[in-house]
Design a protein around this motif. Structure first.
Motif, mmCIF file in Angstrom:
data_model
loop_
_atom_site.group_PDB
_atom_site.id
_atom_site.type_symbol
_atom_site.label_atom_id
_atom_site.label_comp_id
_atom_site.label_asym_id
_atom_site.label_seq_id
_atom_site.Cartn_x
_atom_site.Cartn_y
_atom_site.Cartn_z
ATOM 1 N N GLY A 153 0.813 -1.199 0.000
ATOM 2 C CA GLY A 153 0.000 0.000 0.000
ATOM 3 C C GLY A 153 0.850 1.254 0.000
ATOM 4 N N ARG A 154 1.853 1.252 0.869
ATOM 5 C CA ARG A 154 2.734 2.426 0.933
ATOM 6 C C ARG A 154 3.473 2.637 -0.372
ATOM 7 N NH1 ARG A 154 5.404 4.152 6.133
ATOM 8 N NH2 ARG A 154 4.000 3.489 7.775
ATOM 9 N N ALA A 170 -5.606 1.182 -3.907
ATOM 10 C CA ALA A 170 -4.337 0.570 -3.515
ATOM 11 C C ALA A 170 -4.267 0.329 -2.020
ATOM 12 C CB ALA A 170 -3.174 1.455 -3.947
ATOM 13 N N ALA A 171 -5.035 1.118 -1.249
ATOM 14 C CA ALA A 171 -4.938 0.982 0.199
ATOM 15 C C ALA A 171 -6.066 0.131 0.781
ATOM 16 C CB ALA A 171 -4.952 2.364 0.844
ATOM 17 N N ALA A 172 -7.096 -0.162 -0.020
ATOM 18 C CA ALA A 172 -8.300 -0.770 0.546
ATOM 19 C C ALA A 172 -8.039 -2.168 1.086
ATOM 20 C CB ALA A 172 -9.381 -0.832 -0.526
ATOM 21 N N SER A 173 -8.573 -2.421 2.281
ATOM 22 C CA SER A 173 -8.575 -3.787 2.791
ATOM 23 C C SER A 173 -10.017 -4.211 3.053
ATOM 24 C CB SER A 173 -7.760 -3.879 4.077
ATOM 25 O OG SER A 173 -8.376 -3.103 5.070
ATOM 26 N N HIS A 174 -10.947 -3.609 2.323
ATOM 27 C CA HIS A 174 -12.368 -3.791 2.528
ATOM 28 C C HIS A 174 -12.987 -3.699 1.139
ATOM 29 C CE1 HIS A 174 -16.447 -2.776 3.842
ATOM 30 N NE2 HIS A 174 -16.110 -3.206 5.047
ATOM 31 N N ALA A 175 -13.957 -4.535 0.857
ATOM 32 C CA ALA A 175 -14.490 -4.596 -0.503
ATOM 33 C C ALA A 175 -15.141 -3.288 -0.920
ATOM 34 C CB ALA A 175 -15.496 -5.741 -0.614
ATOM 35 N N LEU A 176 -15.715 -2.573 0.028
ATOM 36 C CA LEU A 176 -16.433 -1.350 -0.333
ATOM 37 C C LEU A 176 -15.501 -0.270 -0.890
ATOM 38 C CD1 LEU A 176 -19.385 -1.017 -0.317
ATOM 39 C CD2 LEU A 176 -19.249 0.097 1.917
ATOM 40 N N PRO A 177 -14.482 0.142 -0.119
ATOM 41 C CA PRO A 177 -13.568 1.135 -0.707
ATOM 42 C C PRO A 177 -12.858 0.590 -1.944
ATOM 43 C CG PRO A 177 -12.759 0.395 1.430
ATOM 44 C CD PRO A 177 -14.154 -0.137 1.298
ATOM 45 N N LEU A 178 -12.627 -0.722 -1.993
ATOM 46 C CA LEU A 178 -11.981 -1.274 -3.193
ATOM 47 C C LEU A 178 -12.839 -0.975 -4.421
ATOM 48 C CD1 LEU A 178 -9.838 -3.125 -4.559
ATOM 49 C CD2 LEU A 178 -11.403 -5.011 -4.148
ATOM 50 N N ALA A 216 -2.628 0.738 -9.000
ATOM 51 C CA ALA A 216 -3.669 0.475 -8.003
ATOM 52 C C ALA A 216 -4.116 -0.979 -8.075
ATOM 53 C CB ALA A 216 -4.848 1.411 -8.247
ATOM 54 N N ALA A 217 -4.345 -1.472 -9.278
ATOM 55 C CA ALA A 217 -4.830 -2.839 -9.426
ATOM 56 C C ALA A 217 -3.794 -3.844 -8.940
ATOM 57 C CB ALA A 217 -5.190 -3.104 -10.886
ATOM 58 N N ALA A 218 -2.525 -3.551 -9.207
ATOM 59 C CA ALA A 218 -1.482 -4.470 -8.749
ATOM 60 C C ALA A 218 -1.482 -4.553 -7.225
ATOM 61 C CB ALA A 218 -0.122 -4.005 -9.257
ATOM 62 N N ALA A 219 -1.612 -3.387 -6.570
ATOM 63 C CA ALA A 219 -1.633 -3.392 -5.105
ATOM 64 C C ALA A 219 -2.850 -4.159 -4.599
ATOM 65 C CB ALA A 219 -1.655 -1.953 -4.587
ATOM 66 N N ALA A 220 -4.013 -3.912 -5.235
ATOM 67 C CA ALA A 220 -5.221 -4.616 -4.800
ATOM 68 C C ALA A 220 -5.062 -6.119 -4.986
ATOM 69 C CB ALA A 220 -6.422 -4.099 -5.589
ATOM 70 N N LEU A 221 -4.454 -6.507 -6.106
ATOM 71 C CA LEU A 221 -4.260 -7.938 -6.363
ATOM 72 C C LEU A 221 -3.391 -8.574 -5.285
ATOM 73 C CD1 LEU A 221 -4.470 -10.380 -8.275
ATOM 74 C CD2 LEU A 221 -2.404 -9.568 -9.391
ATOM 75 N N VAL A 222 -2.287 -7.906 -4.963
ATOM 76 C CA VAL A 222 -1.379 -8.472 -3.961
ATOM 77 C C VAL A 222 -2.097 -8.596 -2.620
ATOM 78 C CG1 VAL A 222 0.688 -8.006 -2.605
ATOM 79 C CG2 VAL A 222 0.714 -7.674 -5.071
ATOM 80 N N ARG A 223 -2.859 -7.542 -2.254
ATOM 81 C CA ARG A 223 -3.509 -7.609 -0.952
ATOM 82 C C ARG A 223 -4.609 -8.663 -0.955
ATOM 83 N NH1 ARG A 223 -4.595 -2.797 -0.373
ATOM 84 N NH2 ARG A 223 -2.527 -2.285 0.390
ATOM 85 N N ALA A 224 -5.347 -8.770 -2.043
ATOM 86 C CA ALA A 224 -6.399 -9.780 -2.106
ATOM 87 C C ALA A 224 -5.798 -11.174 -1.975
ATOM 88 C CB ALA A 224 -7.157 -9.643 -3.421
ATOM 89 N N LEU A 225 -4.673 -11.395 -2.660
ATOM 90 C CA LEU A 225 -4.032 -12.714 -2.561
ATOM 91 C C LEU A 225 -3.605 -12.982 -1.129
ATOM 92 C CD1 LEU A 225 -1.875 -12.844 -5.792
ATOM 93 C CD2 LEU A 225 -3.914 -14.153 -5.248
ATOM 94 N N GLN A 226 -3.185 -11.912 -0.465
ATOM 95 C CA GLN A 226 -2.697 -12.047 0.904
ATOM 96 C C GLN A 226 -3.823 -12.454 1.847
ATOM 97 O OE1 GLN A 226 -0.647 -8.465 1.335
ATOM 98 N NE2 GLN A 226 0.146 -8.864 3.354
ATOM 99 N N PHE A 227 -4.992 -11.802 1.698
ATOM 100 C CA PHE A 227 -6.066 -11.976 2.676
ATOM 101 C C PHE A 227 -7.134 -12.954 2.224
ATOM 102 C CE2 PHE A 227 -4.803 -7.703 4.177
ATOM 103 C CZ PHE A 227 -4.676 -8.005 5.504
#
Lengths: 482, 539
Positions: free
Chosen positions: A71-72, A117-125, A244-255
């Motif tokens: 995210g950072r 890129a920062a979202a950890s919640h489906a809504l802001p994503l 942004a999409a790359a960050a979201a992808l990495v975080r989604a894979l993580q969680f």
């Protein structure tokens, strides 16, 4: 679940961008300010403030945003790119009326990208992706009545609408299956759900991200948008959403994707297959293009796929560092190349290879820089693109016991060799082809490059040349984090 | 602080920047200075290796790059590298003199030549695999515009073909480089040191080997090699690479295949040679000199530095196939040269034939064969530079290169005719000229190597007849007989600038033909060491 007030839920950097966006829109109401073209500079001030916030207190915005390494890094890159594009907008020669719209759309795009890129919640994503999409449409279509721009905008809207609908549908299913919109809760909820029910939902939800990364088969809009939209819009639309999409992808894979749904090896193999397909498709298709911007579009498809390949490789920290470095190298070269093309093109269909012939004689330095950026996109050492590729390949070749990843890595290498040919088409047209067209006396001395644009080019060139041997960048990026 | 080898890379790059920024009349002087500087370093090193023969690396220099990845800017030179560095400086200086009157964008032209020189110097001095790869690919960056901007009518096609061929061939090296790194344990690996390596490389003062502390009994020393890209450390792990299974074979086999692909295209070996005639015909004279003089040697040097030392067992297994490829190049190049009407294409195919000898010598795996290949590639740099310069002299006057478009030029251009005869005789490996010692070493080594090399050698001797035929026939058609084209009577003989480029090469051809000892002495110990390692693997 109670929805917090929208602004209070935003992390500090995005809040700063929000304020900046409001300021630009207000300034657009005052004719004196419009005539002075203040909008890009307001945007830059907001961008600087957001940068300070990101460095000091990124904030998790009421728990809907993650404070993590990807995210950072991604938001830092997004802000840097926004600054570059606002600078380029300041140097743009379009009417003053349009500059405000352009700057507003750029800041809105960066805002959406940052939220995504920062979202950890489906809504802001989803909201972030929608904001990215809406401001992208505005950017692409605000070419000032050009039919090609309008057509590109329409294709973009239609493809994008389908992709975001699919994503919303998938997110809805995930909510139904788990009763939650938070990534971590979705992840733990999915562990109990049946794979057969969850896999389609995950695939649908992934469509939105795949669309932003322009992965095959959701790539169809990219070449038309690149070709038809104004060049600065292309520079923004081809870089910020990808980050942004790359960050979201990495975080989604993580969680989100728990081992119960897909074994790590199977998931990696699936992602590797997607990446290899896109890489090979893009490199071969680029060969038959006769328009420089379409070649860059297929290049963008390939580079998005390379990010997916990196995401397919554990371990997490190294993958995050490799993706961040790759995106940094790609966006610097891609932005630089598009800004150069904007300076070299003349008239409608100006980015056709035939129309670019001899432009190297008119603007030798810009042409040389374009070749530098294109060489970096091709991954020729010692430029930044090379080290980006190196980082991804290092991960993909790490596990000699994972045949799918190894095969995808070899596909990446082969695609690199094939794509080099298509990049060479641009170099050939710009540098080697003589100017055979009629010489217009007005064009004997092209207008000087505006100072902000020159600064953008120099910054991109500095990154492209300077990062090419910065091996320790991977270590530095891997050390970023909470 | 940057040492002399780092200076061979940084110096030309700074001079290139100076070329671009300062007035254009200074550019050629900068290029000449760069060439002479590298030439000086190369000459000092060759003299040092000839006076004190050894297989060690000299003028070692290391700068930090990335400790996390075990990569460093490590430079060092052994005998063959010294020879190549000398050649790079020499051909750059000669090519600069040949292009002294460059009128089309001279600042850009000379800057590109200097960047090329820096990349070449980096290839020849790099002792780090990652650095080597970066430099290897970076050579393409200046070459592309040198051919594409300054070449002949079909320069776009020639530049594209050159770039696509060489880039596509070497990109697999990147995969191998990463596979090699990933196959090393993160905390390093303890390996036994072969006795020949210990004898050649152990530092008697510090008791270290390539900076690593020796462990174990003195009779069977071991070292702990850290994970990284140092070529000397990688070579110590050759047996480990041969034991890593990958895609049904081993990492060493795949690695050798990738290196071969990259090197055989550069060399070029038949059937991967088709980019060469186009590139040569379209390139300007001075760029042809650089191309034939140094760039083709990258193929030889890549095999010497990477292919053979890192993958010796795979190389020993592939030796007959490589020898056959070398033989194919020797005969096909000579046969094709016979049929050429364009003088540049003729010399280009002669290069294909000559570089085939280098491949044959390397493949033979014997000390004499490898030494012959290296000495031969140095001498070929001289002879092909001379021939391309002479073709350039003709082209400047007649504006064509058709072999049948000349005749009787010995009368108006006596100096030219003598030099052409010298170049042709050198190309045909006449004894007492510099090409002969290398070819002789390669052939005798092949005759004494294991089957099928004696048969290869016997067939390769046929090329002696062919090369004498195509070269001397060319001399006859161009220089002798009656003056067939009246206007050519007015051709002036080589002027001062042309003589300044031609005569040093001609003199060196004669000097090293009569006295090849320093060249052979400089490379022999390193070749003996590599041959011992190769034969240890094949036995």
């Amino acid at each position: 679940m109670t929805l917090p007030a929208p602004l209070a839920a935003l992390p500090a950097p995005e809040l700063a961008l929000c304020v900046g966006l409001g300021a630009i829109l207000l300034a657009d109401l005052v004719p004196a300010l419009v005539a002075r073209r203040v909008a890009p500079w307001l945007g830059l001030a907001a961008c600087a403030a957001a940068g300070v916030c990101l460095a000091v207190a990124p904030g998790d915005g009421a728990g809907m945003f993650a404070v993590d390494a990807i995210g950072r890094l991604a938001r830092g890159l997004i802000l840097a790119l926004l600054a570059l594009q606002l600078l380029a907008a300041a140097g743009d020669r379009r009417p003053a009326r349009d500059v405000g719209v352009l700057a507003a759309a750029l800041v809105a795009l960066a805002l959406g990208a940052g939220v995504t890129a920062a979202a950890s919640h489906a809504l802001p994503l989803w909201l972030g992706l929608e904001l990215v999409a809406l401001s992208s449409y505005a950017l692409v279509a605000c070419g000032g009545g050009d039919r090609r721009a309008a057509e590109a905008g329409m294709k973009f809207v239609l493809f994008g609408g389908v992709a975001s609908a699919a994503m919303l549908f998938g997110l809805g299913h995930l909510y139904g299956a788990t009763g939650s919109l938070d990534f971590a809760s979705i992840g733990s909820g999915l562990a109990a759900a049946s794979a057969a029910a969850v896999a389609p939902a995950l695939l649908l939800a992934a469509a939105g991200i795949a669309y932003k990364l322009a992965l095959v088969p959701l790539h169809g809009y990219a070449p038309d948008v690149y070709q038809g939209a104004p060049p600065l819009a292309v520079a923004a639309v081809s870089t910020l959403p990808k980050v942004a999409a790359a960050a979201a992808l990495v975080r989604a894979l993580q969680f989100v994707v728990p081992p119960a749904v897909a074994a790590p090896a199977a998931l990696a193999a699936g992602l590797a297959l997607v990446a290899a397909t896109s890489l090979l498709f893009a490199s071969f298709t680029a060969l038959v293009q006769r328009c420089a911007r379409r070649i860059l579009a297929f290049s963008g498809i390939g580079h998005g796929a390379a990010v997916v390949l990196a995401a397919a490789c554990a371990p997490q920290r190294a993958a995050v560092a490799a993706i961040a470095f790759y995106l940094l190298a790609y966006t610097a070269a891609n932005t630089g190349a598009l800004v150069c093309l904007a300076l070299l093109e003349r008239g409608p269909r100006g980015s056709d290879l035939a129309a670019l012939a001899g432009s190297g004689r008119r603007r030798p330095w810009v042409a040389a820089l374009l070749c530098l950026f294109v060489a970096s996109l091709a991954g020729v050492p010692p430029l930044a693109g090379f080290l980006g590729k190196w980082g991804v390949l290092r991960l993909a070749f790490a596990d000699l016991g994972a045949p799918a990843l190894l095969a995808a890595a070899f596909a990446f290498v082969a695609a690199t060799a094939i794509a080099a040919w298509s990049y060479l088409l641009i170099v050939r047209a710009v540098l080697f082809a003589g100017d055979s067209g009629p010489t217009d006396p007005r064009e004997a001395a092209p207008l000087p490059v505006p100072l902000p644009t020159a600064v953008v080019l120099l910054l991109c060139a500095a990154a492209t040349c300077g990062l090419g041997l910065w091996l320790d960048g991977f270590t530095a990026f891997a050390a970023v984090g909470p | 602080m940057i040492g002399p080898l780092g200076g061979c890379i940084v110096g030309p790059l700074l001079l290139a920047a100076a070329c671009l920024l300062l007035p254009s009349r200074l550019a050629r002087w900068f290029a000449l200075a760069g060439g002479l500087g590298v030439l000086g370093c190369g000459a000092l090193l060759v003299a040092d290796f000839a006076a004190r023969p050894g297989a060690d690396f000299r003028w070692l220099e290391q700068h930090d790059w990335s400790r996390a990845f075990g990569a460093a800017f490590t430079f060092g030179v052994d005998g063959p590298a010294a020879l190549m560095l000398l050649l790079a400086g020499l051909t750059t200086a000669i090519a600069t003199v040949a292009a002294w009157q460059q009128s089309d964008r001279p600042r850009l032209y000379h800057a590109l030549v200097l960047v090329l020189l820096a990349a070449l110097a980096a290839v020849f001095t790099a002792l780090d695999l990652l650095l080597f790869y970066v430099a290897w690919e970076a050579v393409l960056l200046p070459m592309l515009p040198l051919i594409g901007l300054f070449g002949g009518e079909q320069r776009r096609y020639a530049a594209t073909k050159f770039f696509v061929y060489t880039l596509a061939a070497s990109v697999m090296l990147l995969a191998v480089l990463l596979l090699l790194w990933n196959s090393q344990p993160a905390d390093g690996r303890s390996v036994a040191v072969p006795s020949v390596v210990a004898a050649a490389h152990v530092d008697p003062v510090h008791g270290t080997l390539h900076g690593l502390v020796l462990q174990g009994p003195a009779a069977a020393p071991r070292v702990h090699v850290p994970r990284g890209f140092d070529l000397r450390h990688l070579a110590l792990q050759a047996d480990a690479f041969a034991a890593v299974p990958l895609f049904g074979t081993t990492l060493a086999v795949l690695g050798l295949l990738a290196v071969l692909l990259a090197c055989l295209v550069k060399l070029p070996a038949v059937p991967l040679h088709t980019w060469l005639p186009h590139a040569h015909v379209q390139a300007p004279t001075a760029v042809s000199v650089l191309l034939a003089g140094v760039l083709l040697k990258l193929g030889v040097f890549g095999l010497w530095r990477i292919g053979l030392p890192l993958f010796p067992s795979a190389a020993a297994a592939a030796a007959p196939a490589l020898g056959a490829l070398g033989l194919a190049g020797i005969l096909w190049g000579a046969w094709a040269a016979l049929g050429q009407s364009d003088l540049k294409r003729l010399v280009a195919y002669a290069s294909v034939s000559h570089l085939g000898f280098c491949l044959l010598g390397l493949a033979s795996g014997t000390a004499a064969g490898i030494a012959g290949a290296l000495v031969f590639s140095f001498a070929h740099g001289l002879s092909s530079a001379l021939l391309f310069l002479l073709v350039g002299v003709l082209y400047d006057r007649a504006h064509h290169r058709r072999a049948d478009g000349f005749g009787g030029l010995a009368r108006p251009m006596p100096v030219f005719a003598w030099l052409l005869l010298l170049g042709a005789l050198a190309g045909a490996s006449l004894p007492a000229l510099a090409v002969f010692p290398g070819e002789f070493l390669v052939l005798t080594a092949s005759f004494t190597a294991a089957a099928p090399f004696p048969a290869f050698a016997a067939a390769a001797t046929l090329s002696g007849i062919l090369s004498a035929a195509y070269l001397l026939w060319t001399v006859k058609r161009v220089a002798y007989g009656p003056l067939r084209h009246g206007e050519q009577a007015a051709f002036g003989d080589c002027d001062g600038r042309e003589r300044a480029a031609l005569l040093p090469v001609a003199v060196l051809l004669v000097v090293f033909g009569l006295w090849p000892k320093p060249l052979v002495d400089a490379v022999r110990p390193a070749c003996e060491l590599l041959a011992a390692l190769l034969q240890g693997r094949s036995a």
